[in-house]
Design an enzyme around this catalytic site. Sequence first.
Site, PDB file in Angstrom:
ATOM      1  N   GLU A  48      62.025  64.805  -9.822  1.00 21.21           N
ATOM      2  CA  GLU A  48      60.718  65.141  -9.303  1.00 21.21           C
ATOM      3  C   GLU A  48      60.322  63.668  -8.623  1.00 21.21           C
ATOM      4  OE1 GLU A  48      58.956  67.581  -8.671  1.00 21.21           O
ATOM      5  OE2 GLU A  48      60.524  68.958  -9.931  1.00 21.21           O
ATOM      6  N   TYR A 131      51.004  66.097 -10.071  1.00 22.01           N
ATOM      7  CA  TYR A 131      52.134  67.130  -9.590  1.00 22.01           C
ATOM      8  C   TYR A 131      53.358  66.569 -10.762  1.00 22.01           C
ATOM      9  CZ  TYR A 131      56.191  68.668  -7.523  1.00 22.01           C
ATOM     10  OH  TYR A 131      57.295  69.145  -7.271  1.00 22.01           O
ATOM     11  N   ASP A 149      52.278  70.930  -5.306  1.00 17.48           N
ATOM     12  CA  ASP A 149      52.732  69.966  -4.169  1.00 17.48           C
ATOM     13  C   ASP A 149      52.231  70.356  -2.820  1.00 17.48           C
ATOM     14  OD1 ASP A 149      54.398  72.011  -3.385  1.00 17.48           O
ATOM     15  OD2 ASP A 149      56.237  70.799  -3.341  1.00 17.48           O
ATOM     16  N   CYS A 197      56.808  79.367   4.586  1.00 14.46           N
ATOM     17  CA  CYS A 197      55.224  79.069   5.151  1.00 14.46           C
ATOM     18  C   CYS A 197      55.350  77.307   5.556  1.00 14.46           C
ATOM     19  CB  CYS A 197      54.368  79.480   4.034  1.00 14.46           C
ATOM     20  SG  CYS A 197      52.566  79.342   4.522  1.00 14.46           S
ATOM     21  N   CYS A 204      56.113  84.379   8.964  1.00 14.16           N
ATOM     22  CA  CYS A 204      55.363  85.272   8.280  1.00 14.16           C
ATOM     23  C   CYS A 204      56.178  86.487   7.955  1.00 14.16           C
ATOM     24  CB  CYS A 204      53.949  85.560   8.915  1.00 14.16           C
ATOM     25  SG  CYS A 204      52.966  84.258   9.044  1.00 14.16           S
ATOM     26  N   CYS A 207      57.768  86.496   4.855  1.00 17.16           N
ATOM     27  CA  CYS A 207      57.098  85.976   3.715  1.00 17.16           C
ATOM     28  C   CYS A 207      56.583  86.994   2.766  1.00 17.16           C
ATOM     29  CB  CYS A 207      55.665  85.253   4.109  1.00 17.16           C
ATOM     30  SG  CYS A 207      54.841  84.778   2.635  1.00 17.16           S
ATOM     31  N   CYS A 213      47.951  87.417   2.308  1.00 19.57           N
ATOM     32  CA  CYS A 213      47.438  86.333   3.086  1.00 19.57           C
ATOM     33  C   CYS A 213      46.663  86.656   4.053  1.00 19.57           C
ATOM     34  CB  CYS A 213      48.738  85.688   3.934  1.00 19.57           C
ATOM     35  SG  CYS A 213      48.365  84.211   4.774  1.00 19.57           S
TER      36      CYS A 213
END
Length: 301
Positions: A48, A131, A149, A197, A204, A207, A213
């Site tokens: 990370e 985060y 994030d 995205c 889309c 997705c 959405c």
Amino acid sequence: MPDEAGQASSCPMSGTAALEMLGWFDHQGRAQLPWRHTRDPWSVLVAEVMLQQTQVARVIPAYHAFLSRFPTPAACAAAPAAAVIEAWHGLGYNRRALNLWRASGMSVERFGGEVPLELGDLLSLPGVGPYTARAVLAFAAERDVGVLDTNVARVLARTEGRCLGRAEAQRLADGAVPKGHGWAWNQAMIDVGATVCTSRGPACERCPLRANCRWHGQGHPHPDPAIGSAGVSSGQSIFAGSDRQGRGRLVDALRQGPVTNLALAAVMGWPNDPCRAERVAAAVVADGLAQLTRGRYQLPG
């Protein structure tokens, strides 16, 4: 799920959307990423920290090499800071290396040689923010916390159809996690944001959240609600010719050996501006990434 202030979090995703998302991850997620095959807190923390502002393709070989050399917090803490900075070569933002080294020392001194698994303890580690702390909890301990994030924040803002403040974005991220699926859900959210995205040209039609959405349902009205939302990156400043570039050049040179005051400006790429070189080098020393002794810069001992 309540947030840190005790406020109830809303959940923007329906149960059907959660199933769609988890199913999508099973088939479309980036399973090849090496840090997804461990639950070791130290390995997750290393990944990370490396992934902060560095592309995945550059992180993968560095991740393997770093853990081969420093497989535990104790191994990292026992090494000199210079060795950890040397191992960070090619990743940039060298302060992350120093923070990780300091975090390893704190893990040894305060937490029995282990990366802690409580939010407050994680946040006490150098270089660990909200985060990264939640990422360790979700990806090492499989806790049901929302990892926020830039990719996840973008997905949430578009799903909600409006710009989000940081506290609200975190509440939505926490509230969206299906109970018992913290690891897979957060990985899925990150992957949807990174591969579907995206900031430009979201796909889309691919997705798993398109039915939920609001931005998509409204026909992508301008402005994009992700722009200006908390957690969404606004892009980095120009690197070429910047102080950051000079800092990086200096640290890269120090990995090979000491640099004298006389050579400093040329090494940093500003042969005609020694005053700037000395000013930026002084900041590198103040950050703990170098030390200056008798006119010679070198990595810290």
